[in-house]
Design a protein around this motif. Structure first.
Motif, mmCIF file in Angstrom:
data_model
loop_
_atom_site.group_PDB
_atom_site.id
_atom_site.type_symbol
_atom_site.label_atom_id
_atom_site.label_comp_id
_atom_site.label_asym_id
_atom_site.label_seq_id
_atom_site.Cartn_x
_atom_site.Cartn_y
_atom_site.Cartn_z
ATOM 1 N N TYR A 56 -3.542 32.039 138.593
ATOM 2 C CA TYR A 56 -3.956 31.213 139.724
ATOM 3 C C TYR A 56 -4.198 29.791 139.227
ATOM 4 O O TYR A 56 -4.325 29.537 138.025
ATOM 5 C CB TYR A 56 -5.224 31.763 140.395
ATOM 6 C CG TYR A 56 -6.475 31.683 139.552
ATOM 7 C CD1 TYR A 56 -7.245 30.523 139.495
ATOM 8 C CD2 TYR A 56 -6.903 32.781 138.822
ATOM 9 C CE1 TYR A 56 -8.389 30.459 138.723
ATOM 10 C CE2 TYR A 56 -8.045 32.729 138.050
ATOM 11 C CZ TYR A 56 -8.790 31.554 138.006
ATOM 12 O OH TYR A 56 -9.924 31.496 137.250
ATOM 13 N N TYR A 101 -6.293 26.067 140.792
ATOM 14 C CA TYR A 101 -6.991 25.432 141.909
ATOM 15 C C TYR A 101 -7.318 23.988 141.540
ATOM 16 O O TYR A 101 -7.406 23.617 140.366
ATOM 17 C CB TYR A 101 -8.262 26.196 142.291
ATOM 18 C CG TYR A 101 -9.394 26.127 141.306
ATOM 19 C CD1 TYR A 101 -10.308 25.055 141.308
ATOM 20 C CD2 TYR A 101 -9.590 27.134 140.371
ATOM 21 C CE1 TYR A 101 -11.345 24.994 140.415
ATOM 22 C CE2 TYR A 101 -10.626 27.081 139.462
ATOM 23 C CZ TYR A 101 -11.511 26.003 139.495
ATOM 24 O OH TYR A 101 -12.546 25.943 138.595
ATOM 25 N N LEU A 102 -7.470 23.188 142.568
ATOM 26 C CA LEU A 102 -7.787 21.780 142.402
ATOM 27 C C LEU A 102 -8.904 21.418 143.365
ATOM 28 O O LEU A 102 -8.802 21.669 144.565
ATOM 29 C CB LEU A 102 -6.555 20.906 142.686
ATOM 30 C CG LEU A 102 -6.762 19.392 142.585
ATOM 31 C CD1 LEU A 102 -7.004 18.995 141.137
ATOM 32 C CD2 LEU A 102 -5.559 18.644 143.143
ATOM 33 N N LEU A 103 -9.968 20.855 142.836
ATOM 34 C CA LEU A 103 -11.082 20.382 143.649
ATOM 35 C C LEU A 103 -10.886 18.895 143.929
ATOM 36 O O LEU A 103 -10.772 18.089 143.000
ATOM 37 C CB LEU A 103 -12.417 20.615 142.926
ATOM 38 C CG LEU A 103 -13.660 20.021 143.587
ATOM 39 C CD1 LEU A 103 -13.903 20.630 144.957
ATOM 40 C CD2 LEU A 103 -14.880 20.205 142.694
ATOM 41 N N VAL A 104 -10.814 18.535 145.214
ATOM 42 C CA VAL A 104 -10.628 17.141 145.622
ATOM 43 C C VAL A 104 -11.961 16.610 146.143
ATOM 44 O O VAL A 104 -12.525 17.146 147.092
ATOM 45 C CB VAL A 104 -9.536 17.018 146.705
ATOM 46 C CG1 VAL A 104 -9.380 15.563 147.132
ATOM 47 C CG2 VAL A 104 -8.218 17.574 146.189
ATOM 48 N N PRO A 121 -5.090 20.302 138.148
ATOM 49 C CA PRO A 121 -5.541 21.644 138.533
ATOM 50 C C PRO A 121 -5.978 22.465 137.328
ATOM 51 O O PRO A 121 -5.487 22.275 136.216
ATOM 52 C CB PRO A 121 -4.304 22.266 139.199
ATOM 53 C CG PRO A 121 -3.416 21.122 139.547
ATOM 54 C CD PRO A 121 -3.676 20.068 138.521
ATOM 55 N N TYR A 129 -16.130 17.965 149.659
ATOM 56 C CA TYR A 129 -15.479 18.785 148.639
ATOM 57 C C TYR A 129 -14.423 19.679 149.310
ATOM 58 O O TYR A 129 -14.724 20.376 150.284
ATOM 59 C CB TYR A 129 -16.499 19.673 147.904
ATOM 60 C CG TYR A 129 -17.648 18.906 147.307
ATOM 61 C CD1 TYR A 129 -17.576 18.408 146.014
ATOM 62 C CD2 TYR A 129 -18.811 18.676 148.040
ATOM 63 C CE1 TYR A 129 -18.628 17.699 145.458
ATOM 64 C CE2 TYR A 129 -19.871 17.968 147.500
ATOM 65 C CZ TYR A 129 -19.768 17.477 146.203
ATOM 66 O OH TYR A 129 -20.815 16.761 145.659
ATOM 67 N N VAL A 130 -13.211 19.651 148.801
ATOM 68 C CA VAL A 130 -12.126 20.506 149.302
ATOM 69 C C VAL A 130 -11.432 21.152 148.106
ATOM 70 O O VAL A 130 -11.105 20.476 147.129
ATOM 71 C CB VAL A 130 -11.098 19.701 150.128
ATOM 72 C CG1 VAL A 130 -9.972 20.614 150.601
ATOM 73 C CG2 VAL A 130 -11.768 19.019 151.305
ATOM 74 N N ILE A 131 -11.223 22.466 148.174
ATOM 75 C CA ILE A 131 -10.555 23.195 147.092
ATOM 76 C C ILE A 131 -9.212 23.721 147.583
ATOM 77 O O ILE A 131 -9.141 24.402 148.614
ATOM 78 C CB ILE A 131 -11.415 24.372 146.599
ATOM 79 C CG1 ILE A 131 -12.758 23.868 146.064
ATOM 80 C CG2 ILE A 131 -10.682 25.161 145.520
ATOM 81 C CD1 ILE A 131 -13.710 24.988 145.682
ATOM 82 N N TYR A 132 -8.152 23.387 146.861
ATOM 83 C CA TYR A 132 -6.811 23.926 147.130
ATOM 84 C C TYR A 132 -6.489 24.935 146.026
ATOM 85 O O TYR A 132 -6.625 24.631 144.842
ATOM 86 C CB TYR A 132 -5.763 22.814 147.130
ATOM 87 C CG TYR A 132 -5.981 21.786 148.218
ATOM 88 C CD1 TYR A 132 -5.460 21.981 149.494
ATOM 89 C CD2 TYR A 132 -6.712 20.626 147.973
ATOM 90 C CE1 TYR A 132 -5.666 21.047 150.496
ATOM 91 C CE2 TYR A 132 -6.932 19.681 148.964
ATOM 92 C CZ TYR A 132 -6.400 19.898 150.229
ATOM 93 O OH TYR A 132 -6.607 18.973 151.211
ATOM 94 N N ALA A 133 -6.063 26.135 146.424
ATOM 95 C CA ALA A 133 -5.809 27.183 145.428
ATOM 96 C C ALA A 133 -4.455 27.840 145.685
ATOM 97 O O ALA A 133 -3.968 27.888 146.812
ATOM 98 C CB ALA A 133 -6.913 28.237 145.480
ATOM 99 N N ASP A 134 -3.863 28.371 144.620
ATOM 100 C CA ASP A 134 -2.573 29.054 144.696
ATOM 101 C C ASP A 134 -2.579 30.248 143.758
ATOM 102 O O ASP A 134 -3.121 30.170 142.653
ATOM 103 C CB ASP A 134 -1.430 28.094 144.327
ATOM 104 C CG ASP A 134 -0.080 28.779 144.418
ATOM 105 O OD1 ASP A 134 0.139 29.514 145.404
ATOM 106 O OD2 ASP A 134 0.744 28.587 143.515
#
Length: 321
Positions: free
Chosen positions: A247, A249-252, A263, A215-220
């Motif tokens: 904000y 975020y996207l969970l990959v 997102p 699990y990887v989360i990208y956030a802005d």
């Protein structure tokens, strides 16, 4: 993480004489004593004969003394005065300073720009600004050869290089440098973009040891500036406050239960608090789901045979003892 705290000295007025802390043949430092017109002498150095002796003496500048119109310039000279001087005389001026550091118990001087002319006019001058904290004083010198002044801090190559004076990127040809300048001028109008060696990059090379994260989360985040009333006695105090307003975020992941096609976006007040609550809830859900799954490994007969025959680790390739 390395944190450095430095005292900032803005480009004040260049005036009385300051001794050059290191010996450089490509910097002409005129000893103007207690007078405040070092800028005038620094601008006139290029008009002296190339083989002239004792260029640091004021009397050498009698002939070219009135070469420029200095009616708009105050002495001592500030950055704003230099801009006025450029317009009045149709010239361009770039100013550089240096920082001092200790490397293996030896003093090292690194040159960096504080005002870069863009573009450089036909009549262009590079100046070196020296600084003395006690008593507080700034002093301009003429850089007779910019490449020789900075090349040792950029490269060990003995061939001629062409240097971008904004970011100190250097190229072998003027064509390559011209292409770089187009991009550099778009990024930075009058700010210093530090240029470092490739040693600042941390590179991961052992790709055979990579392990995929489940699990990887990208956030802005986005925020706007709310103006605040600064402290009049301290001009360097804060004048704006960041207010978070959105904000995403996207969970990959390959887990179908949590896989996201796009997102998740939030716009509204206190976005930073909402973000923490949102992420905490998501992580708790993942943790419960992940720990509830059985760790049973399903293998075919071929998988089992390959597994039993393997005699080294599949990640680090070290043989089993």
């Amino acid at each position: 993480m390395e944190l450095r705290v430095n005292r900032y000295y803005a480009l004040h007025r260049g005036g009385t004489f300051v001794k050059l802390p290191f010996r450089k043949n490509n910097v002409v430092n005129v000893n103007n004593g207690e007078s405040n017109d070092c800028f005038r002498y620094a601008m006139l150095g290029k008009f002296l004969p190339r083989d002239a002796q004792h260029k640091f003496r004021m009397e050498k500048y009698v002939d070219p003394f009135n070469r420029y119109n200095s009616s708009d310039v105050r002495f001592p000279t500030s950055k704003d005065d230099i801009v006025k001087f450029e317009k009045r005389n149709n010239v361009s001026v770039s100013v550089f300073e240096f920082r001092e550091s200790l490397v293996s118990n030896k003093r090292k001087y690194t040159v960096y720009p504080i005002k870069v002319a863009d573009p450089e006019r036909e009549d262009h001058t590079d100046l070196f600004c020296l600084f003395s904290p006690v008593p507080l004083s700034h002093h301009y010198c003429w850089i007779s050869n910019f490449e020789q002044l900075v090349r040792k801090q950029l490269t060990k190559n003995a061939n001629r290089i062409n240097i971008c004076k904004k970011c100190f990127t250097h190229e072998n040809s003027m064509e390559q440098l011209s292409q770089h300048r187009v991009l550099c001028s778009q990024v930075s109008k009058d700010a210093y973009l530090p240029s470092f060696s490739n040693e600042r990059y941390l590179k991961f090379e052992n790709h055979h040891k990579e392990i995929k994260h489940n699990y990887v989360i990208y956030a802005d985040f986005e925020a706007y500036l709310e103006q605040t009333h600064g402290d009049s006695e301290h001009p360097a105090s804060a004048y704006g406050r960041h207010i978070s307003n959105s904000y995403a975020y996207l969970l990959v992941t390959d887990d179908p239960e949590f896989k996201m096609s796009e997102p998740k976006l939030y716009r509204g007040e206190e976005a930073h608090i909402k973000f923490l609550d949102d992420i905490s809830t998501l992580v708790e859900r993942i943790s419960r789901s992940y720990n509830d799954k059985e760790g049973k490994m399903i293998m075919s007969h071929e998988d089992r045979a390959t597994f039993e025959a393997e005699n080294r680790c599949g990640h680090c390739e070290v043989h089993f003892s």
